[in-house]
Design a protein around this motif. Structure first.
Motif, PDB file in Angstrom:
ATOM      1  N   ALA A  82     -32.438 -24.872  -4.741  1.00 25.61           N
ATOM      2  CA  ALA A  82     -33.858 -25.547  -5.242  1.00 25.61           C
ATOM      3  C   ALA A  82     -34.739 -24.374  -5.676  1.00 25.61           C
ATOM      4  N   LEU A  83     -35.087 -23.099  -4.838  1.00 17.97           N
ATOM      5  CA  LEU A  83     -35.787 -22.437  -5.408  1.00 17.97           C
ATOM      6  C   LEU A  83     -35.322 -21.611  -6.708  1.00 17.97           C
ATOM      7  N   SER A  84     -34.037 -21.262  -6.719  1.00 21.14           N
ATOM      8  CA  SER A  84     -33.544 -20.986  -7.797  1.00 21.14           C
ATOM      9  C   SER A  84     -33.576 -21.811  -9.319  1.00 21.14           C
ATOM     10  N   VAL A  85     -33.177 -23.045  -9.114  1.00 15.64           N
ATOM     11  CA  VAL A  85     -33.428 -24.113  -9.992  1.00 15.64           C
ATOM     12  C   VAL A  85     -35.036 -24.334 -10.384  1.00 15.64           C
ATOM     13  N   SER A  86     -35.747 -24.095  -9.458  1.00 16.32           N
ATOM     14  CA  SER A  86     -37.264 -23.962  -9.805  1.00 16.32           C
ATOM     15  C   SER A  86     -37.795 -22.831 -10.881  1.00 16.32           C
ATOM     16  N   HIS A  87     -37.134 -21.655 -10.547  1.00 21.53           N
ATOM     17  CA  HIS A  87     -37.391 -20.430 -11.086  1.00 21.53           C
ATOM     18  C   HIS A  87     -36.693 -20.585 -12.622  1.00 21.53           C
ATOM     19  N   MET A  88     -35.451 -21.176 -12.539  1.00 21.07           N
ATOM     20  CA  MET A  88     -34.924 -21.546 -13.985  1.00 21.07           C
ATOM     21  C   MET A  88     -35.392 -22.283 -14.955  1.00 21.07           C
ATOM     22  N   MET A  89     -36.138 -23.507 -14.199  1.00 17.22           N
ATOM     23  CA  MET A  89     -37.064 -24.323 -14.874  1.00 17.22           C
ATOM     24  C   MET A  89     -38.156 -23.771 -15.587  1.00 17.22           C
ATOM     25  N   GLU A  90     -38.776 -22.830 -14.787  1.00 16.94           N
ATOM     26  CA  GLU A  90     -39.916 -22.182 -15.315  1.00 16.94           C
ATOM     27  C   GLU A  90     -39.496 -21.320 -16.426  1.00 16.94           C
TER      28      GLU A  90
END
Length: 180
Positions: A82-90
Motif C-alpha cells: 500500500a505504501l509502495s502503491v501510494s508512492h507510485m500514485m504520487e
C-alpha cells in the motif's frame, strides 16, 4: 429335645435366611462387578476419545498459530504494498501533470511556430520546476523528446506519455508550421 428341635428349626430358618441374603448379596455384587467393568470400559473409551481430541486440539491450535503468523506477514506485505502503491500514485500524478504540461507546451510550439525553451529562438514555453527526483527524470526525458521533435522534418510527430491511469498513450502532433 423339643427345645433343641425348635432351636434347630430356628437355626435352620436363620441359616436359610442368611443363605438367601448371601445369594442376594452375591447377585448384587455380581451386578456391581458388571457395572464396574462396563464403567471401566466406558472410562477407557472416554480417555481414548479425550486423548484423540487433545491431539486434534493441539494440531488445530498449532495450525491457528501458523495461520496467525502468516496473516501477520501478509498484513506487513500489504502495508508495504500500500505504501509502495501510494508512492507510485504520487509519481504517476506528477508524471501525468508533467505530460499534460508537455502536451500544452507541444501545442503552444505547434501553434506558435516557435522552438523549445528559448534556446532555438521563437516563442518560449517554459516547463514547470521539478517537484521531486522522479519528476526531474521525466522532465529531462520529455525535454529531450521535445528537442528531438523540433529537429525532425517529418510530417507527423509522436510523443509517448503516461495518461492519468498510468497506461502508455501516444499523442500525435501535426508538424510545426514553418513561417517563411
Amino acid at each position: 429335645t423339643h427345645e433343641r428341635l425348635e432351636q434347630k428349626v430356628q437355626n435352620r430358618s436363620v441359616i436359610e435366611r442368611n443363605l438367601h441374603r448371601i445369594e442376594q448379596l452375591e447377585a448384587e455384587l455380581e451386578a456391581a462387578e458388571r457395572a464396574k467393568e462396563e464403567l471401566a470400559e466406558q472410562l477407557s473409551e472416554v480417555r481414548e476419545d479425550l486423548s484423540r481430541d487433545e491431539e486434534i486440539f493441539a494440531a488445530k491450535t498449532s495450525r491457528i498459530r501458523e495461520l496467525e503468523a502468516e496473516l501477520g506477514r501478509c498484513r506487513q506485505e500489504l502495508e508495504a504494498s500500500a505504501l509502495s502503491v501510494s508512492h507510485m500514485m504520487e509519481q504517476l500524478k506528477a508524471a501525468s501533470s508533467l505530460c499534460s504540461q508537455l502536451q500544452s507546451s507541444s501545442r503552444a510550439l505547434e501553434h506558435g511556430g516557435g522552438k523549445a525553451a528559448g534556446e532555438r529562438g521563437g516563442a518560449t514555453v517554459p516547463l514547470p520546476p521539478p517537484e521531486d527526483p522522479f519528476t526531474v527524470t521525466m522532465q529531462q526525458q520529455a525535454n529531450r523528446a521535445l528537442a528531438s521533435l523540433m529537429d525532425d522534418d517529418d510530417d507527423v510527430r509522436v510523443i509517448d506519455e503516461l495518461d492519468v491511469t498510468g497506461r502508455a498513450q501516444t499523442m500525435r502532433a501535426a508538424p510545426p508550421r514553418h513561417v517563411e
